[in-house]
Design an enzyme around this catalytic site. Structure first.
Site, PDB file in Angstrom:
ATOM      1  N   SER A   1       0.810  -1.225   0.000  1.00 39.51           N
ATOM      2  CA  SER A   1       0.000   0.000   0.000  1.00 39.51           C
ATOM      3  C   SER A   1       0.842   1.274   0.000  1.00 39.51           C
ATOM      4  CB  SER A   1      -0.960   0.010   1.197  1.00 39.51           C
ATOM      5  OG  SER A   1      -1.804  -1.128   1.175  1.00 39.51           O
ATOM      6  N   ARG A   2       2.074   1.167  -0.446  1.00 40.43           N
ATOM      7  CA  ARG A   2       3.007   2.300  -0.501  1.00 40.43           C
ATOM      8  C   ARG A   2       3.356   2.858   0.876  1.00 40.43           C
ATOM      9  NH1 ARG A   2       3.457   0.156  -4.639  1.00 40.43           N
ATOM     10  NH2 ARG A   2       3.524   1.062  -6.743  1.00 40.43           N
TER      11      ARG A   2
END
Length: 213
Positions: free
Chosen positions: A191-192
Site C-alpha cells: 500500500s506504498r
C-alpha cells in the site's frame, strides 16, 4: 505502448524494516544489506546513481560503480576531467543511491567528497584489466567527439605503445571518497506505506529515526 505508464505498479511484500532491527552504525547496516544483495544475485549490486551539482547549481546524475567501503567512506573512481569529476572538485558534496529491486530495497547516502590518495588510485588502477587501463587513456570523457572512430583510433595507438609494458595511471584519472553524514534505508511495503529509517550524523554521533513514506 500497450499499458499506460501510470498503471504500472507493484506491491512490495518481501520484508520489513524496524528501528529495533537495524545496526547502531549505518555503515554496518549498509554492509549487511550489500551482502544480502550479493547473495541474492542482484545484477551489479555495486551500481549506484551518483548525483552532483555543477557550477550553475544544476543537478546531474549517472550510474557509476562502488569500489570500496573503507574507513567509513564510500569509494569510486572516474576521470577527474569528466563532468562528474569537475562537479565534485568544484562542489565537493554528492549523493549516492542504490536500488536493489530484487530485494525491494533502496539506500540513499549524502555527504562530502574528496579525492583519495594517489597511492590508493595507483593501487586500484593497477588491479584493472589492461583494456580498462587503456580505455582510461583513450577516452576524453564527457568531451564532444566526431565519431566512435576517434576512440577506436586512440585505443589502437595505445595498444601498440603499451604492448610490452605496464600502463601507468593517467594523471587525470583517480578515486573519490564520500564521507556520509546522512544515510537512509528504504524497504518497500504494501500500500506504498514503505519503511524508511534514516541515520543523521551530528557531532560525531549517528541519530536514528523513522520517516513517513
Amino acid at each position: 505502448m500497450n499499458k499506460p505508464i501510470a498503471d504500472i505498479r507493484k506491491e512490495y511484500t518481501l520484508a520489513t524494516l524496524e528501528l529495533d532491527q537495524v545496526a547502531k552504525d549505518p555503515i554496518s547496516q549498509f554492509k549487511a544489506w550489500f551482502e544480502a544483495a550479493i547473495k541474492s544475485d542482484v545484477n551489479e549490486p555495486n551500481a549506484m546513481c551518483l548525483s552532483t551539482i555543477n557550477s550553475a547549481n544544476r543537478p546531474s546524475a549517472r550510474i557509476v560503480l562502488l569500489k570500496g567501503v573503507e574507513d567509513q567512506k564510500f569509494i569510486f573512481y572516474t576521470n577527474y576531467d569528466s563532468q562528474k569529476g569537475k562537479d565534485l572538485i568544484n562542489q565537493p558534496f554528492a549523493a549516492l543511491t542504490f536500488f536493489w529491486p530484487e530485494l525491494e530495497r533502496q539506500v540513499r547516502i549524502e555527504g562530502s567528497v574528496q579525492k583519495v590518495s594517489s597511492l590508493l588510485s595507483d593501487e586500484y588502477f593497477n588491479s584493472r584489466p589492461k583494456g580498462s587501463q587503456l580505455g582510461a587513456w583513450a577516452s576524453p570523457q564527457s568531451q564532444k567527439i566526431n565519431s566512435r572512430s576517434v576512440l577506436e583510433s586512440n585505443l589502437k595507438d595505445l595498444e601498440k605503445e603499451y604492448q610490452d609494458r605496464q600502463v601507468p595511471r593517467p594523471p587525470h584519472w583517480g578515486g573519490f571518497e564520500l564521507t556520509p553524514d546522512r544515510i537512509e534505508f528504504w524497504q518497500g511495503r504494501a500500500s506504498r506505506l514503505h519503511d524508511r529509517v534514516v541515520y543523521e550524523k551530528k557531532a560525531d554521533t549517528w541519530h536514528i529515526n523513522r520517516l513517513a513514506p
